[in-house]
Every structure is written in C-alpha cells, then in structure tokens.
Design a protein around this motif. Structure first.
Motif, PDB file in Angstrom:
ATOM      1  N   SER A 246       0.718  -0.957   0.052  1.00 23.16           N
ATOM      2  CA  SER A 246      -0.129  -0.042  -0.400  1.00 23.16           C
ATOM      3  C   SER A 246       0.742   1.476  -0.136  1.00 23.16           C
ATOM      4  N   ILE A 247       0.307   2.111  -0.635  1.00 21.39           N
ATOM      5  CA  ILE A 247       1.074   3.706  -0.795  1.00 21.39           C
ATOM      6  C   ILE A 247      -0.481   4.983  -0.128  1.00 21.39           C
ATOM      7  N   ILE A 248       1.377   5.548   0.836  1.00 23.06           N
ATOM      8  CA  ILE A 248       0.486   6.552   1.172  1.00 23.06           C
ATOM      9  C   ILE A 248       1.352   7.800   1.135  1.00 23.06           C
ATOM     10  N   ALA A 249       1.146   8.852   0.554  1.00 15.26           N
ATOM     11  CA  ALA A 249       1.019   9.935   0.333  1.00 15.26           C
ATOM     12  C   ALA A 249       0.286  11.134   0.381  1.00 15.26           C
ATOM     13  N   LEU A 250       1.203  11.252   1.579  1.00 11.17           N
ATOM     14  CA  LEU A 250       0.775  12.800   2.882  1.00 11.17           C
ATOM     15  C   LEU A 250       1.114  14.459   2.042  1.00 11.17           C
ATOM     16  N   SER A 251       0.571  15.322   2.622  1.00  9.67           N
ATOM     17  CA  SER A 251       0.513  16.440   1.916  1.00  9.67           C
ATOM     18  C   SER A 251       0.876  17.305   3.140  1.00  9.67           C
ATOM     19  N   GLN A 252       1.547  18.341   2.091  1.00 12.04           N
ATOM     20  CA  GLN A 252       2.450  19.649   2.966  1.00 12.04           C
ATOM     21  C   GLN A 252       1.674  20.582   3.278  1.00 12.04           C
ATOM     22  N   GLU A 259      -2.030  25.342  -2.996  1.00 13.04           N
ATOM     23  CA  GLU A 259      -0.726  24.310  -3.727  1.00 13.04           C
ATOM     24  C   GLU A 259      -0.544  22.728  -3.433  1.00 13.04           C
ATOM     25  N   ALA A 260      -1.491  22.677  -2.669  1.00  8.13           N
ATOM     26  CA  ALA A 260      -0.417  21.487  -1.929  1.00  8.13           C
ATOM     27  C   ALA A 260      -1.338  20.312  -2.114  1.00  8.13           C
ATOM     28  N   ASP A 261      -3.191  20.599  -2.681  1.00 15.17           N
ATOM     29  CA  ASP A 261      -3.471  19.597  -3.275  1.00 15.17           C
ATOM     30  C   ASP A 261      -3.580  19.641  -4.676  1.00 15.17           C
ATOM     31  N   SER A 262      -2.775  20.390  -5.339  1.00 16.23           N
ATOM     32  CA  SER A 262      -2.154  20.462  -6.806  1.00 16.23           C
ATOM     33  C   SER A 262      -1.270  19.248  -6.509  1.00 16.23           C
ATOM     34  N   ILE A 265      -2.508  15.887  -6.912  1.00 12.31           N
ATOM     35  CA  ILE A 265      -2.624  15.742  -8.709  1.00 12.31           C
ATOM     36  C   ILE A 265      -1.249  14.882  -9.202  1.00 12.31           C
ATOM     37  N   ARG A 266      -0.401  15.799  -8.542  1.00 16.46           N
ATOM     38  CA  ARG A 266       0.560  15.427  -9.990  1.00 16.46           C
ATOM     39  C   ARG A 266       1.703  14.135  -9.219  1.00 16.46           C
ATOM     40  N   GLN A 267       1.149  14.186  -7.815  1.00 17.27           N
ATOM     41  CA  GLN A 267       1.968  12.517  -7.159  1.00 17.27           C
ATOM     42  C   GLN A 267       0.641  11.562  -7.493  1.00 17.27           C
ATOM     43  N   VAL A 268      -0.438  11.375  -7.724  1.00 18.49           N
ATOM     44  CA  VAL A 268      -0.791  10.501  -8.445  1.00 18.49           C
ATOM     45  C   VAL A 268      -1.142  10.000  -9.952  1.00 18.49           C
ATOM     46  N   LEU A 269      -0.329  11.099 -10.686  1.00 17.40           N
ATOM     47  CA  LEU A 269      -0.289  10.437 -11.770  1.00 17.40           C
ATOM     48  C   LEU A 269       0.753  10.227 -12.184  1.00 17.40           C
ATOM     49  N   ALA A 270       1.862  10.480 -11.162  1.00 19.93           N
ATOM     50  CA  ALA A 270       3.440   9.552 -11.384  1.00 19.93           C
ATOM     51  C   ALA A 270       2.929   8.301 -11.042  1.00 19.93           C
ATOM     52  N   LEU A 271       2.081   8.212  -9.432  1.00 21.01           N
ATOM     53  CA  LEU A 271       1.916   6.562  -9.517  1.00 21.01           C
ATOM     54  C   LEU A 271       1.260   6.263 -10.243  1.00 21.01           C
ATOM     55  N   LYS A 272      -0.079   6.560 -11.176  1.00 20.69           N
ATOM     56  CA  LYS A 272      -0.637   6.272 -12.245  1.00 20.69           C
ATOM     57  C   LYS A 272       0.182   5.571 -13.030  1.00 20.69           C
ATOM     58  N   ALA A 273       1.640   6.559 -13.572  1.00 18.48           N
ATOM     59  CA  ALA A 273       2.782   6.021 -14.930  1.00 18.48           C
ATOM     60  C   ALA A 273       2.795   4.895 -14.893  1.00 18.48           C
ATOM     61  N   LEU A 274       3.579   4.665 -13.490  1.00 16.28           N
ATOM     62  CA  LEU A 274       3.754   3.111 -13.019  1.00 16.28           C
ATOM     63  C   LEU A 274       3.229   1.816 -13.569  1.00 16.28           C
ATOM     64  N   GLN A 275       2.978   1.297 -14.204  1.00 15.75           N
ATOM     65  CA  GLN A 275       2.199   0.314 -15.486  1.00 15.75           C
ATOM     66  C   GLN A 275       2.018  -1.311 -14.444  1.00 15.75           C
ATOM     67  N   GLU A 276       3.297  -0.887 -13.664  1.00 17.99           N
ATOM     68  CA  GLU A 276       2.825  -2.500 -12.912  1.00 17.99           C
ATOM     69  C   GLU A 276       2.772  -2.321 -11.506  1.00 17.99           C
ATOM     70  N   LEU A 277       1.783  -0.827 -10.851  1.00 21.06           N
ATOM     71  CA  LEU A 277       1.272  -0.684  -9.820  1.00 21.06           C
ATOM     72  C   LEU A 277       0.239  -2.106  -9.290  1.00 21.06           C
ATOM     73  N   GLN A 278       0.369  -2.082  -8.205  1.00 17.41           N
ATOM     74  CA  GLN A 278      -0.988  -3.114  -7.752  1.00 17.41           C
ATOM     75  C   GLN A 278      -1.875  -2.933  -7.025  1.00 17.41           C
ATOM     76  N   CYS A 279      -0.898  -2.218  -5.857  1.00 19.49           N
ATOM     77  CA  CYS A 279      -1.660  -1.450  -4.180  1.00 19.49           C
ATOM     78  C   CYS A 279      -2.432  -0.129  -4.987  1.00 19.49           C
ATOM     79  N   GLN A 286      -5.869  18.615   1.294  1.00 19.43           N
ATOM     80  CA  GLN A 286      -6.516  19.547   2.330  1.00 19.43           C
ATOM     81  C   GLN A 286      -7.866  20.508   2.276  1.00 19.43           C
ATOM     82  N   ASP A 287      -8.482  20.476   0.854  1.00 21.89           N
ATOM     83  CA  ASP A 287     -10.139  21.000   0.733  1.00 21.89           C
ATOM     84  C   ASP A 287     -10.881  20.013   0.287  1.00 21.89           C
TER      85      ASP A 287
END
Length: 697
Positions: A246-252, A259-262, A265-279, A286-287
């Motif tokens: 499992s992966i936990i993405a913490l906000s700043q 700005e933190a939520d944007s 969004i980039r963090q989730v896109l980077a994770l989604k780009a990993l084709q092998e991601l199974q978890c 924050q909002d």
C-alpha cells in the motif's frame, strides 16, 4: 630476431597505449572542428591541455582509472626499453622486471649494476606514485558510495512493504500505527520517500524511538528512508513503488491548501504512470472541493482522505458529546480492537439480528455485499448472502470465530428505553479554521432549529464573510437551524473572555453572552496565530486554563445574583502534537481531540484496508450511522435490576436499530472499553454508565 614471448610483450605494451591514443584522437578531432575559430580566439597549448584534461576527469567515470592505467603502461614501456638497453635482455624479460618494480617497491633491492639500479629506482618511484593514485581513487569511490547510501540514493529492493511518500507532522504517528498493525506478523517494512535529507529524518525517528515517555515503538518493523522527489517516476522506481502493499501520499501542511492539493494531483499521476502498480494509494488532501479531482484521474487505485474535513466533522460531534473523542481515537487506532472484513459461509442465510451474539470476541457492525456495496449498521432483517463479507470489530483478523449460537437471543428480555429528546443548543467556537464554513454546514445538520453558534476569534467580522466564501470557490454560507453570532477577541485574553459581545459587519454591538451559559465550548487549533504544532497547542492549553477559571468565576457570581445557571460544560480543545498529551492532565483538560493522531490512525487503517475509508468516513458524517454515547438507562430498567450482560444490552440496542460497540463504566473510571470480553457474563451497572453505540440518530 624476436622470440614468441617478445612478440606477445610488444603486443601487450601496445595495447596499453589504446586509451591514450583514443584520448589523443578525440582531442585531434575536436581541435580540427574548432580550427575555423583559430583566427578569433587564441589559447596557449598548456591552457588547452589543462582544460581538456579537467573536462575528461570531471565528465567521465572511467577517466581516472583510464589515466592511471595509461600512466602505468607508459611507465612499464619506457622502463622495459631502458632495461633492455642497459642489460641487453629480451623485451619479455625487461617488461616483466619493469612490472615487478612498479608493483613491488622492494623488488629493485636485488638490482646489480649502476645503470640497472638507476633505472629500477626511477621505475620504483613511478610505481609508488601509481599505487598512491590507485589508493586515492579507490578511497574516493568508496567514499562516494558511502555518501550515496547516506543520502538515500540507493534503490530499495523490497516487496509487500508500506510506502509513505512525503513527510509531515503525521508521519511518525502513521509509522507507529502501521507498526502496531504489523506486530502480529513479527513486524514489516516501512519505506519513506521524502525530499528532506535522509540523515535528518533518521535522526528524527531515532529521537522519537528513544523518548522516555510515549516513545515510538517499532515492534519489529523496519523503517527505511530515501531522499528524492516523490512526484517523479525515477524516485518511485527507486523505492519499489510497484511492489508495495500500500502507498500513503502525505500532503505538505506548510503550503497553501490549493497548492498542496495540486501537488497531490501530480503525485497520483506519477503513480498511475507506473504500469506495474498493483496496490491502492491513500491520498491526503486539504480541501474537500479538490477531492473529486483524484477520483476522476485514478478512481481504481486511490482512496482520498481530506484531513481538515474529517477533523472538522469530528470536532463537531465531540463538541456535542463530551468524551466521544476518546472513543473515536480508540476505535480508529490499531491498539485494541479495530474493524475487519471477512467472509463466513456458515452464517449465510442468517439475519443481521441473529448475528448479534454469534462472536465471543467480535461485534458485527456491517456488511460488504458480494457486489461491493458497504452497508454500515444494516437493518436487522438483512439476510447474509453468499459472497457477503461481515464487518466486525475485533482485536485482530484471526482473533475471532463463530460460536455455537447457544445464547438465547430471541428470549433475551427487551427494553423499550429511548434517548432523551434533543433540545436547542448554545455553542461557542474559539479560534478559526480555513474550513469553518464546512464545519458550520455540518453542525447545521445535527442541531435543532433555533440553536445558536457563537464564533469567537481575532478575525474581523467583515473579513469572515469573505473567508466563508473561500475566494469565490464556494456558495454563500446559509443555515437552516443555526443562528450565528460573531464576537471579535482573543481566546487567551481574560478580559475578552469575561464578556462576549456580539457584533455585525458594520461594528454595531448586539447580544451579550457569558462563558457559563453555553451547552458546549470548542477550542480550535488557531491557524491564524500558531505556525506550528507546539505554538498552536500552547495557545489551546492557555485558553483551556483561562476559560475554566472564568467559567467558575462567572458561575459563582451569577449564583450570588440569583440568576438561573446551568451545569458548566468542559471546554473541548483540539490538540495537534501527541507530546502535549502529558500536559493535558496537569492543565485539568479532560476533554480534548488529538486531531493529528486520529487522522494518522485513519490513514494507516485505510492503508491496511481500503474499504475502511468508506466505513470511517461514514461514521463521521451527519448522514447515516454515527458513534454515540448513550446512558445505560436507555437499555436497562434499574428499578428492577442493576445486573445485566453486555449481550443482552447489545440485543436491546439491536432492537432499536443500533449496534452496541462497548461501554464506559463509572467502576472503571469511565475508561473506553470496546469489544468487551465475557459478553455473556452479567455485570453490575450504574445510572452514570454509558453505552457506546452506532446509531442513525
């Protein structure tokens, strides 16, 4: 004539010149390409050699070993030629002698003859220089490797680990909760990828572990730190994100919420780009207005937790039910009992009412249907179907089994007790939060029509309306049941607390209120004044002490004046830093909400089981079932008997459409007991005891 060994010697010596010849050829080609600039720019030969040598040494990883090898071969070549001339020996012999002089400084001690000794001495000095350079290069490589490891640049070769992306005040609490979750399995692997230096984070962890009181306990788990940008695919590959459990993405927390939520969004896109991601990925936002963005781009892998929204709803519930915060904290954390989903084929065909007493060490609280729908506190006549999973409150996922069903559930005496009717409420909120408008909307759904909410903080009345609108992103705040009163003042200044004077946007004064006249009083972590956890908690503690003192002073004064008074309500304070917990008893603060601790526990729970995001969010929402503290008189007739088993109470709660989860008894110092043991044994109860239930209202 040359012998075969001489031929091989010349061939090997010639091969040693290849790196040097390659370097000279590259320099010749470069010089030829720059010939057209020769009439414009003039450099000396020594400057060009020094510049090109510096460039090669700094740009190529093999430059230093290649230079050392070339120098060694040059030394052997010229040494062997000089030895051949001096001693008139074959090249194969002189080349070997030259190598021995280079490799072992003591070899030249056996040399005979002035010429031979002079040549061997020169070669030996060169050999000493070669090996000094070799040791320097090896030492530098090892040092760079060690620095590379210290900086957290090496790849993590792990699988089935928990990955935390980013660092915030909640990180240590999340590590603690995951360690509790992995304790039954002997520990687990927790990998943290953050932009902060690895050594700095390791020092923070070590300090937390070594703390004497309330220290962090790893319980067999290992924590691995890596430094890098979590929003890049290279860094995610470095921490083996694709093989994580499992992966936990913490906000700043130090950034503007948008700005933190944007960045999330980039963090989730980077994770989604990993084709092998199974978890699945637990994303902290924050909002609440930005929550849907994550669901749009990654609905299959993401579980969103809006920290401010969850805490806001929790604070509202706790303000209306003192003592509820301790229950929520106990319910969400991995210490004690928590929620688990499991399938029980032997219970298929049974109604949810019949399941009330079928587990000695667990409490049924909901169902996940075979179609994936989750029902919290279902109706009593719901029939468990094949493929349905039962949501149970238990100590661990393997700590409970189905019993034989011998408890006489249908013969259990039912009691038609009902909770006290709700009345109009008068509440005071001290401090300001960015999501104040959302909190007020939630509170408006809970209270009866005609209730009052007094907002007491340092924000000018004119600015509050603009803050409610949140820069035009939200509709104008309207309430159906609440009347809002605005008071401007400082919650840690006694003279401001002695007399609360309402005012409108134009500065006109209105109604006056006193601290001893409120039904509930909430102290929020004031982000307008506290820039970190400790400063915010310091303000909260000061407010608690001053408010309690002012309440007593006003209460005694109004009693002497013959005015009607009501029982004093304990102020409920929002605490951010878990280290402040030890100071709360000193400050006589019995009601508090450890907001960061609760959010950390919630995130850790969702990381272990993603379906719990719906369950826990559901329990903190005004719609659907919530957690309540009911008096024991609602489930027992004390006029007839004060002895009863928890299962009988649970059956009576089930008849009212509720799920009894535990209790708080006077005999136990009102300690929170969830999923109690010995549920069939009768106990002695008092009228002050409280039953913890999950109910619609």
């Amino acid at each position: 004539m040359f012998s075969e060994s001489d031929a091989w010697s010349y061939l090997i010596l010639a091969g040693g010149f290849l790196p040097i010849l390659k370097f000279l050829w590259d320099e010749y080609s470069l010089a030829k390409s720059k010939q057209r600039f020769a009439d414009k720019v003039h450099f000396t030969w020594s400057e060009q050699v020094e510049y090109r040598l510096d460039y090669h040494l700094s740009s190529s990883q093999l430059a230093k070993p290649g230079l050392l090898m070339g120098f060694t071969f040059l030394l052997i070549v010229f040494g062997s030629l000089l030895l051949t001339i001096v001693d008139d020996v074959p090249v194969s012999v002189s080349a070997w002698l030259a190598w021995t002089y280079v490799a072992d400084p003591g070899t030249h001690a056996d040399a005979e003859g002035l010429g031979h000794r002079l040549v061997s001495f020169v070669i030996t000095i060169g050999g000493m220089l070669v090996f000094a350079l070799l040791i320097g290069i090896i030492s530098e490589v090892i040092g760079e490797k060690v620095d590379h490891l210290k900086e957290g640049k090496a790849r993590v070769l792990e699988a089935d680990h928990t990955l935390i992306l980013g660092w915030s005040d909640k990180a240590l609490a999340i590590v603690q909760e995951i360690a509790y979750a992995n304790e039954s399995e002997g520990g687990g692997i927790i990998v943290i990828l953050a932009e902060e230096p690895k050594e700095e984070l390791e020092e923070i962890l070590a300090t937390a572990v070594e703390a004497r009181e309330h220290g962090l306990k790893l319980l067999g788990s290992k924590v691995i730190f890596r430094s890098g940008n979590p929003r890049t695919e290279k860094a995610l590959h470095q921490v083996s994100a694709s093989t994580a459990r499992s992966i936990i993405a913490l906000s700043q927390d130090d950034l503007d919420p948008d700005e933190a939520d944007s960045r999330m969004i980039r963090q989730v896109l980077a994770l989604k780009a990993l084709q092998e991601l199974q978890c699945h990925v637990v994303v902290e936002m924050q909002d609440v207005d930005n929550q849907n963005l994550v669901s749009l781009i990654a609905p299959n892998i993401s579980e969103v937790v809006v920290a401010h929204d969850v805490i806001g709803r929790l604070m509202i519930q706790c303000s209306r039910s003192p003592g509820l915060a301790n229950v929520i904290e106990e319910l969400i954390g991995f210490q004690g009992s928590e929620f688990y989903f499991d399938e029980w084929p032997e219970l298929v065909g049974k109604s949810f009412f019949e399941l009330t007493c079928r587990f000695d060490d667990a409490i049924p609280a909901g169902v996940k249907t075979s179609k994936g729908n989750i029902i919290v506190n279902p109706k009593s006549d719901y029939i468990l179907k094949k493929g349905d999973k039962l949501l149970c409150l238990a100590e661990d996922n393997d700590s409970y089994e189905v019993n034989d069903g011998s408890f006489p559930i249908h013969e259990s005496k039912k009691f038609s007790g009902t909770p006290s009717p709700t009345q109009k409420e008068k509440m005071l909120f001290c401090g300001w939060r960015r999501d104040m408008a959302d909190m007020i909307k939630q509170l408006d759904e809970y209270v009866q029509e005609g209730s009052e909410l007094w907002l007491f903080n340092a924000v000018p009345t004119k600015e509050r309306r603009e803050l409610f609108l949140d820069k035009g992103n939200k509709e104008e705040l309207t309430t159906d049941n609440l009347t809002i009163k605005h008071v401007v003042g400082n919650p840690i200044v006694r003279r401001d607390l002695l007399r609360l004077q309402a005012a409108d946007e134009n500065g006109s004064t209105g109604e006056v209120a006193f601290l001893d006249g409120f039904d509930s009083l909430l102290i929020l972590a004031d982000v307008q004044n506290g820039t970190d956890m400790q400063s915010s908690d310091s303000r909260s503690l000061s407010s608690v002490l001053i408010i309690q003192d002012v309440q007593k002073q006003l209460h005694e004064k109004h009693k002497k004046e013959g005015k009607s008074t009501r029982p004093l309500c304990s102020p409920i304070s929002e605490i951010l830093d878990t280290r402040t917990r030890s100071l709360l008893s000193v400050a006589n603060c019995t009601s508090y909400v450890m907001s960061n601790q609760i959010i950390s526990s919630l995130i850790a729970q969702v990381a272990e089981e993603r379906d719990l995001n719906f369950v826990l969010s559901h329990l903190l929402c005004a719609e659907g079932s919530e957690i309540y503290l009911r008096k024991a008189t609602c489930y027992m007739d004390f006029k007839k008997d004060d002895r009863e088993s928890f299962w009988n109470i649970a059956v009576r709660a089930r008849c009212m459409g509720q799920v009894a989860l535990g209790f708080k008894r006077k005999e136990d110092g009102f300690k929170v007991i969830l999923n109690p043991p010995d549920k069939a044994d009768k106990q002695i109860w008092s009228r002050e005891d409280q039953i913890i239930v999950m109910a619609l209202d």
